[in-house]
Design a protein around this motif. Structure first.
Motif, PDB file in Angstrom:
ATOM      1  N   GLU A 180      -4.967  12.726 129.057  1.00  0.00           N
ATOM      2  CA  GLU A 180      -4.589  14.049 128.554  1.00  0.00           C
ATOM      3  C   GLU A 180      -3.085  14.155 128.318  1.00  0.00           C
ATOM      4  N   LEU A 181      -2.290  13.627 129.244  1.00  0.00           N
ATOM      5  CA  LEU A 181      -0.834  13.676 129.083  1.00  0.00           C
ATOM      6  C   LEU A 181      -0.381  12.787 127.932  1.00  0.00           C
ATOM      7  N   LEU A 182      -0.981  11.603 127.839  1.00  0.00           N
ATOM      8  CA  LEU A 182      -0.624  10.700 126.743  1.00  0.00           C
ATOM      9  C   LEU A 182      -0.954  11.337 125.398  1.00  0.00           C
ATOM     10  N   ALA A 183      -2.085  12.039 125.346  1.00  0.00           N
ATOM     11  CA  ALA A 183      -2.484  12.697 124.089  1.00  0.00           C
ATOM     12  C   ALA A 183      -1.518  13.811 123.712  1.00  0.00           C
ATOM     13  N   MET A 184      -0.998  14.544 124.723  1.00  0.00           N
ATOM     14  CA  MET A 184      -0.014  15.587 124.431  1.00  0.00           C
ATOM     15  C   MET A 184       1.200  15.001 123.723  1.00  0.00           C
ATOM     16  N   ILE A 185       1.592  13.807 124.164  1.00  0.00           N
ATOM     17  CA  ILE A 185       2.785  13.170 123.605  1.00  0.00           C
ATOM     18  C   ILE A 185       2.511  12.616 122.214  1.00  0.00           C
ATOM     19  N   THR A 186       1.475  11.797 122.120  1.00  0.00           N
ATOM     20  CA  THR A 186       1.226  11.078 120.859  1.00  0.00           C
ATOM     21  C   THR A 186       0.726  11.983 119.745  1.00  0.00           C
ATOM     22  N   MET A 230       9.097  20.055 126.218  1.00  0.00           N
ATOM     23  CA  MET A 230       8.487  19.126 125.274  1.00  0.00           C
ATOM     24  C   MET A 230       7.519  19.841 124.344  1.00  0.00           C
ATOM     25  N   LEU A 231       6.705  20.730 124.916  1.00  0.00           N
ATOM     26  CA  LEU A 231       5.692  21.417 124.121  1.00  0.00           C
ATOM     27  C   LEU A 231       6.256  22.571 123.298  1.00  0.00           C
ATOM     28  N   ARG A 232       7.245  23.269 123.843  1.00  0.00           N
ATOM     29  CA  ARG A 232       7.726  24.507 123.207  1.00  0.00           C
ATOM     30  C   ARG A 232       9.023  24.347 122.427  1.00  0.00           C
ATOM     31  N   ARG A 233       9.870  23.392 122.829  1.00  0.00           N
ATOM     32  CA  ARG A 233      11.203  23.285 122.235  1.00  0.00           C
ATOM     33  C   ARG A 233      11.419  22.040 121.383  1.00  0.00           C
ATOM     34  N   GLN A 292      15.853  14.257 122.555  1.00  0.00           N
ATOM     35  CA  GLN A 292      14.622  14.807 123.115  1.00  0.00           C
ATOM     36  C   GLN A 292      14.069  13.767 124.080  1.00  0.00           C
ATOM     37  N   ALA A 293      14.002  14.096 125.359  1.00  0.00           N
ATOM     38  CA  ALA A 293      13.610  13.095 126.349  1.00  0.00           C
ATOM     39  C   ALA A 293      12.657  13.682 127.375  1.00  0.00           C
ATOM     40  N   ILE A 294      11.801  12.811 127.905  1.00  0.00           N
ATOM     41  CA  ILE A 294      10.905  13.168 129.003  1.00  0.00           C
ATOM     42  C   ILE A 294      10.852  12.008 129.988  1.00  0.00           C
ATOM     43  N   SER A 295      10.363  12.289 131.188  1.00  0.00           N
ATOM     44  CA  SER A 295      10.038  11.255 132.163  1.00  0.00           C
ATOM     45  C   SER A 295       8.767  11.711 132.872  1.00  0.00           C
ATOM     46  N   PHE A 296       8.336  10.931 133.859  1.00  0.00           N
ATOM     47  CA  PHE A 296       7.130  11.276 134.601  1.00  0.00           C
ATOM     48  C   PHE A 296       7.456  11.441 136.077  1.00  0.00           C
ATOM     49  N   SER A 297       6.743  12.354 136.729  1.00  0.00           N
ATOM     50  CA  SER A 297       7.060  12.723 138.105  1.00  0.00           C
ATOM     51  C   SER A 297       6.879  11.588 139.093  1.00  0.00           C
ATOM     52  N   PRO A 313      12.678  20.977 139.660  1.00  0.00           N
ATOM     53  CA  PRO A 313      11.455  21.774 139.591  1.00  0.00           C
ATOM     54  C   PRO A 313      10.625  21.391 138.367  1.00  0.00           C
ATOM     55  N   TYR A 314       9.331  21.412 138.532  1.00  0.00           N
ATOM     56  CA  TYR A 314       8.396  21.136 137.436  1.00  0.00           C
ATOM     57  C   TYR A 314       7.679  22.428 137.059  1.00  0.00           C
ATOM     58  N   PHE A 315       7.759  22.779 135.774  1.00  0.00           N
ATOM     59  CA  PHE A 315       7.076  23.958 135.253  1.00  0.00           C
ATOM     60  C   PHE A 315       5.966  23.514 134.308  1.00  0.00           C
ATOM     61  N   ASN A 316       4.877  24.285 134.242  1.00  0.00           N
ATOM     62  CA  ASN A 316       3.801  23.915 133.335  1.00  0.00           C
ATOM     63  C   ASN A 316       4.025  24.511 131.949  1.00  0.00           C
ATOM     64  N   HIS A 317       3.032  24.393 131.071  1.00  0.00           N
ATOM     65  CA  HIS A 317       3.190  24.839 129.683  1.00  0.00           C
ATOM     66  C   HIS A 317       3.359  26.352 129.574  1.00  0.00           C
ATOM     67  N   ASP A 318       2.984  27.073 130.648  1.00  0.00           N
ATOM     68  CA  ASP A 318       3.170  28.531 130.660  1.00  0.00           C
ATOM     69  C   ASP A 318       4.470  28.937 131.342  1.00  0.00           C
TER      70      ASP A 318
END
Length: 247
Positions: free
Chosen positions: A210-216, A167-170, A195-200, A134-139
């Protein structure tokens, strides 16, 4: 221009969005997952092969149609995050898949180095003989569900970060962030304390600015680790370039 698709793609039908969909000729497709449009742009939502009509002709072993000076491209749309799903419809599906995995955990997980507490926190399930992510958003709202290497929710398969809420909260910006090839690799890394992420949409997708900016903007140290096969190496170089602002 579409004749080359008609000759090589079975069970073609026209979708409501004006695109065509049929069985992918590049893998053993049983549920139509290959889409193409009148501009000659194609994409398989299962094996993720993509390109324009010239690339399709090359891959299928035919001569590319003569397009003259007509450009072959797909107009770039402004990126929008996936919309929240109807919880009354999709949480039953998710909960059943989660219960199925937890009740049969050892048999399903096998040798995967996954921490059970991480599996629970990320609500990973097992359905249709594959893992369900499941994918959850920032909220924290459910915005997509991905059946590994099978399908995603129609209309919600926008390229997105997994798991973006964590990624954003933890995650801490002063620790290394690892960008890996898929959700399974991501869970393995998180289970090992990283701490790891991937893309859908796979390793070789092109995340939005926008997504790249969230990361960098949050992480000072980012490490990209994809599979060591030829495709993984190429996708790794591409992702490093994107994160460095070099598309």
């Amino acid at each position: 221009m579409l004749e080359i698709f008609q000759r090589n793609v079975q069970r073609i039908r026209k979708g409501s969005d004006g695109e065509y969909i049929g069985l992918c000729p590049f893998h053993n497709d049983t549920k139509p997952s290959f889409s193409f449009n009148e501009d000659g742009v194609f994409f398989c939502h299962s094996c993720e092969v993509k390109g324009n009509i010239r690339k399709f002709a090359e891959m299928i072993g035919e001569e590319a149609p003569d397009l003259g000076n007509k450009p072959v491209y797909k107009p770039k749309k402004a990126w929008e995050p996936p919309r929240p799903l109807d919880p009354h419809r999709w949480f039953d599906v998710l909960n059943q898949a989660v219960d199925n995995l937890l009740f049969n955990y050892d048999d399903i997980i096998g040798d995967l180095p996954w921490d059970k507490s991480i599996v629970k926190k990320l609500f990973i399930g097992y359905d249709e003989d594959t893992f369900l992510f499941p994918y959850f958003n920032h909220d924290g709202r459910l915005v997509n569900i991905k059946w590994h290497k099978k399908r995603q929710i129609k209309g919600h398969a926008t390229t997105y970060i997994y798991p973006i809420w964590h990624m954003l909260r933890r995650y801490r910006g002063d620790k290394t962030l690892y960008v890996v090839e898929g959700e399974k690799d991501c869970i393995s890394m998180i289970s090992s304390g990283k701490q790891a992420i991937s893309f859908s949409n796979g390793a070789n997708c092109t995340p939005s600015d926008e997504l790249l900016a969230m990361i960098t903007s949050k992480f000072n140290d980012i490490s990209v680790i994809f599979d060591k096969d030829e495709a993984g190496k190429k996708a790794e170089v591409k992702m490093i370039g994107l994160l460095n602002g070099k598309s």
